[in-house]
Design a protein around this motif. Structure first.
Motif, PDB file in Angstrom:
ATOM      1  N   ARG A 151       4.359 -15.869  -5.914  1.00 21.32           N
ATOM      2  CA  ARG A 151       3.057 -16.495  -6.129  1.00 21.32           C
ATOM      3  C   ARG A 151       2.135 -16.007  -5.017  1.00 21.32           C
ATOM      4  O   ARG A 151       2.497 -16.021  -3.841  1.00 21.32           O
ATOM      5  CB  ARG A 151       3.216 -18.015  -6.065  1.00 21.32           C
ATOM      6  CG  ARG A 151       1.974 -18.742  -6.440  1.00 21.32           C
ATOM      7  CD  ARG A 151       2.258 -20.233  -6.599  1.00 21.32           C
ATOM      8  NE  ARG A 151       1.005 -20.912  -6.760  1.00 21.32           N
ATOM      9  CZ  ARG A 151       0.402 -21.584  -5.781  1.00 21.32           C
ATOM     10  NH1 ARG A 151       0.973 -21.702  -4.600  1.00 21.32           N
ATOM     11  NH2 ARG A 151      -0.750 -22.166  -6.002  1.00 21.32           N
ATOM     12  N   VAL A 152       0.963 -15.556  -5.408  1.00 20.26           N
ATOM     13  CA  VAL A 152      -0.036 -15.118  -4.427  1.00 20.26           C
ATOM     14  C   VAL A 152      -1.317 -15.908  -4.675  1.00 20.26           C
ATOM     15  O   VAL A 152      -1.554 -16.395  -5.783  1.00 20.26           O
ATOM     16  CB  VAL A 152      -0.308 -13.596  -4.509  1.00 20.26           C
ATOM     17  CG1 VAL A 152       0.961 -12.801  -4.225  1.00 20.26           C
ATOM     18  CG2 VAL A 152      -0.922 -13.200  -5.819  1.00 20.26           C
ATOM     19  N   PRO A 153      -2.149 -16.038  -3.656  1.00 20.47           N
ATOM     20  CA  PRO A 153      -3.402 -16.768  -3.840  1.00 20.47           C
ATOM     21  C   PRO A 153      -4.275 -16.108  -4.912  1.00 20.47           C
ATOM     22  O   PRO A 153      -4.276 -14.884  -5.074  1.00 20.47           O
ATOM     23  CB  PRO A 153      -4.082 -16.656  -2.473  1.00 20.47           C
ATOM     24  CG  PRO A 153      -3.002 -16.355  -1.512  1.00 20.47           C
ATOM     25  CD  PRO A 153      -1.977 -15.571  -2.276  1.00 20.47           C
ATOM     26  N   ASP A 154      -4.986 -16.937  -5.643  1.00 21.66           N
ATOM     27  CA  ASP A 154      -5.930 -16.442  -6.647  1.00 21.66           C
ATOM     28  C   ASP A 154      -7.220 -16.093  -5.916  1.00 21.66           C
ATOM     29  O   ASP A 154      -8.095 -16.932  -5.732  1.00 21.66           O
ATOM     30  CB  ASP A 154      -6.159 -17.524  -7.708  1.00 21.66           C
ATOM     31  CG  ASP A 154      -7.073 -17.053  -8.819  1.00 21.66           C
ATOM     32  OD1 ASP A 154      -7.252 -15.826  -8.956  1.00 21.66           O
ATOM     33  OD2 ASP A 154      -7.619 -17.906  -9.541  1.00 21.66           O
ATOM     34  N   VAL A 159       0.640  -7.394  -2.003  1.00 23.94           N
ATOM     35  CA  VAL A 159       1.953  -7.978  -1.807  1.00 23.94           C
ATOM     36  C   VAL A 159       2.921  -7.213  -2.706  1.00 23.94           C
ATOM     37  O   VAL A 159       2.905  -7.373  -3.925  1.00 23.94           O
ATOM     38  CB  VAL A 159       1.928  -9.485  -2.159  1.00 23.94           C
ATOM     39  CG1 VAL A 159       3.283 -10.113  -1.911  1.00 23.94           C
ATOM     40  CG2 VAL A 159       0.838 -10.195  -1.361  1.00 23.94           C
ATOM     41  N   VAL A 160       3.738  -6.363  -2.114  1.00 24.02           N
ATOM     42  CA  VAL A 160       4.587  -5.431  -2.853  1.00 24.02           C
ATOM     43  C   VAL A 160       6.018  -5.949  -2.870  1.00 24.02           C
ATOM     44  O   VAL A 160       6.595  -6.226  -1.813  1.00 24.02           O
ATOM     45  CB  VAL A 160       4.542  -4.026  -2.212  1.00 24.02           C
ATOM     46  CG1 VAL A 160       5.320  -3.027  -3.046  1.00 24.02           C
ATOM     47  CG2 VAL A 160       3.098  -3.565  -2.009  1.00 24.02           C
ATOM     48  N   LYS A 193       4.100 -14.416   4.719  1.00 25.10           N
ATOM     49  CA  LYS A 193       3.089 -14.103   3.705  1.00 25.10           C
ATOM     50  C   LYS A 193       1.884 -15.028   3.803  1.00 25.10           C
ATOM     51  O   LYS A 193       0.746 -14.569   3.737  1.00 25.10           O
ATOM     52  CB  LYS A 193       3.712 -14.164   2.296  1.00 25.10           C
ATOM     53  CG  LYS A 193       4.674 -13.013   2.012  1.00 25.10           C
ATOM     54  CD  LYS A 193       5.172 -13.013   0.596  1.00 25.10           C
ATOM     55  CE  LYS A 193       6.201 -14.034   0.285  1.00 25.10           C
ATOM     56  NZ  LYS A 193       7.483 -13.896   0.965  1.00 25.10           N
ATOM     57  N   GLU A 194       2.100 -16.304   3.966  1.00 23.42           N
ATOM     58  CA  GLU A 194       0.977 -17.255   4.070  1.00 23.42           C
ATOM     59  C   GLU A 194       0.088 -16.938   5.266  1.00 23.42           C
ATOM     60  O   GLU A 194      -1.134 -17.040   5.179  1.00 23.42           O
ATOM     61  CB  GLU A 194       1.487 -18.698   4.148  1.00 23.42           C
ATOM     62  CG  GLU A 194       2.190 -19.179   2.888  1.00 23.42           C
ATOM     63  CD  GLU A 194       1.303 -19.155   1.650  1.00 23.42           C
ATOM     64  OE1 GLU A 194       0.096 -19.471   1.772  1.00 23.42           O
ATOM     65  OE2 GLU A 194       1.816 -18.814   0.565  1.00 23.42           O
ATOM     66  N   GLU A 195       0.694 -16.529   6.363  1.00 16.94           N
ATOM     67  CA  GLU A 195      -0.072 -16.169   7.554  1.00 16.94           C
ATOM     68  C   GLU A 195      -0.898 -14.903   7.302  1.00 16.94           C
ATOM     69  O   GLU A 195      -2.039 -14.801   7.740  1.00 16.94           O
ATOM     70  CB  GLU A 195       0.867 -15.964   8.750  1.00 16.94           C
ATOM     71  CG  GLU A 195       1.486 -17.234   9.280  1.00 16.94           C
ATOM     72  CD  GLU A 195       2.652 -17.791   8.457  1.00 16.94           C
ATOM     73  OE1 GLU A 195       3.062 -17.150   7.454  1.00 16.94           O
ATOM     74  OE2 GLU A 195       3.151 -18.865   8.818  1.00 16.94           O
ATOM     75  N   VAL A 252       2.092  -5.557   2.293  1.00 18.04           N
ATOM     76  CA  VAL A 252       3.173  -6.452   2.698  1.00 18.04           C
ATOM     77  C   VAL A 252       4.448  -6.094   1.948  1.00 18.04           C
ATOM     78  O   VAL A 252       4.482  -6.138   0.716  1.00 18.04           O
ATOM     79  CB  VAL A 252       2.811  -7.931   2.417  1.00 18.04           C
ATOM     80  CG1 VAL A 252       3.935  -8.855   2.868  1.00 18.04           C
ATOM     81  CG2 VAL A 252       1.499  -8.303   3.089  1.00 18.04           C
ATOM     82  N   ASP A 253       5.488  -5.750   2.698  1.00 14.05           N
ATOM     83  CA  ASP A 253       6.829  -5.544   2.151  1.00 14.05           C
ATOM     84  C   ASP A 253       7.380  -6.954   1.952  1.00 14.05           C
ATOM     85  O   ASP A 253       7.964  -7.548   2.847  1.00 14.05           O
ATOM     86  CB  ASP A 253       7.653  -4.731   3.144  1.00 14.05           C
ATOM     87  CG  ASP A 253       9.030  -4.375   2.644  1.00 14.05           C
ATOM     88  OD1 ASP A 253       9.333  -4.617   1.460  1.00 14.05           O
ATOM     89  OD2 ASP A 253       9.815  -3.840   3.450  1.00 14.05           O
TER      90      ASP A 253
END
Length: 156
Positions: A43-46, A36-37, A20-22, A12-13
């Protein structure tokens, strides 16, 4: 292939990505890894399948990182037409944020349109226009497109 690692990776750019959530939701349902670059923290999911990749501030650092990893088992999510072209050349599947796929047949037209629009903007002194607002239909089309690409890659 190591069975502990997913076979498909979504790159993901992320700096300007509205979906992002989708991506997380669809990827996790399919068991695909997500990277996720970005140039800034998000914040990204754990989750073991989701990783944040923070690249330097250098111009195109995120694009270069993504293009270097792009291959036939990756899906790249980007609105950057030039990055899309690089990833297509590496064999990756590429989706725009609105779900529109970039492919060998459409990338040339997209690049030409980008160049024309840049020329038009350069000669225009009025207020900027920019892309149309991101709509609910765009989000829905993106979800369907990403799901379709992941199903296709799983079939192999």
């Amino acid at each position: 292939m190591n069975d502990d690692r997913p076979y498909v990776t979504i790159l993901v750019d992320a700096d300007a990505c509205p979906v992002k959530e989708e991506v997380y939701r669809v990827a996790l349902r399919h068991g695909a890894a997500v990277k996720v670059v970005s140039n800034s923290l998000f914040r990204v999911p754990d989750h073991p399948l989701v990783a944040r990749v923070l690249v330097g501030d250098a111009f195109d650092a995120a694009d270069d990182w993504i293009a270097a990893l792009a291959n036939p088992r990756t899906v790249v999510i980007t609105g950057d037409i030039l990055l899309a072209e690089r990833c297509l050349k590496a064999g990756a599947q590429v989706l725009a944020h609105n779900g529109r796929p970039f492919d060998a047949g459409s990338i040339g037209t997209a690049i030409a349109t980008r160049a024309i629009m840049a020329d038009l903007r350069a000669g225009f002194d009025g207020p900027g226009g920019g892309p149309p607002p991101f709509a609910k239909a765009d989000r829905s089309r993106f979800l369907q497109s990403l799901d379709r690409v992941l199903v296709s890659l799983a079939r192999g």
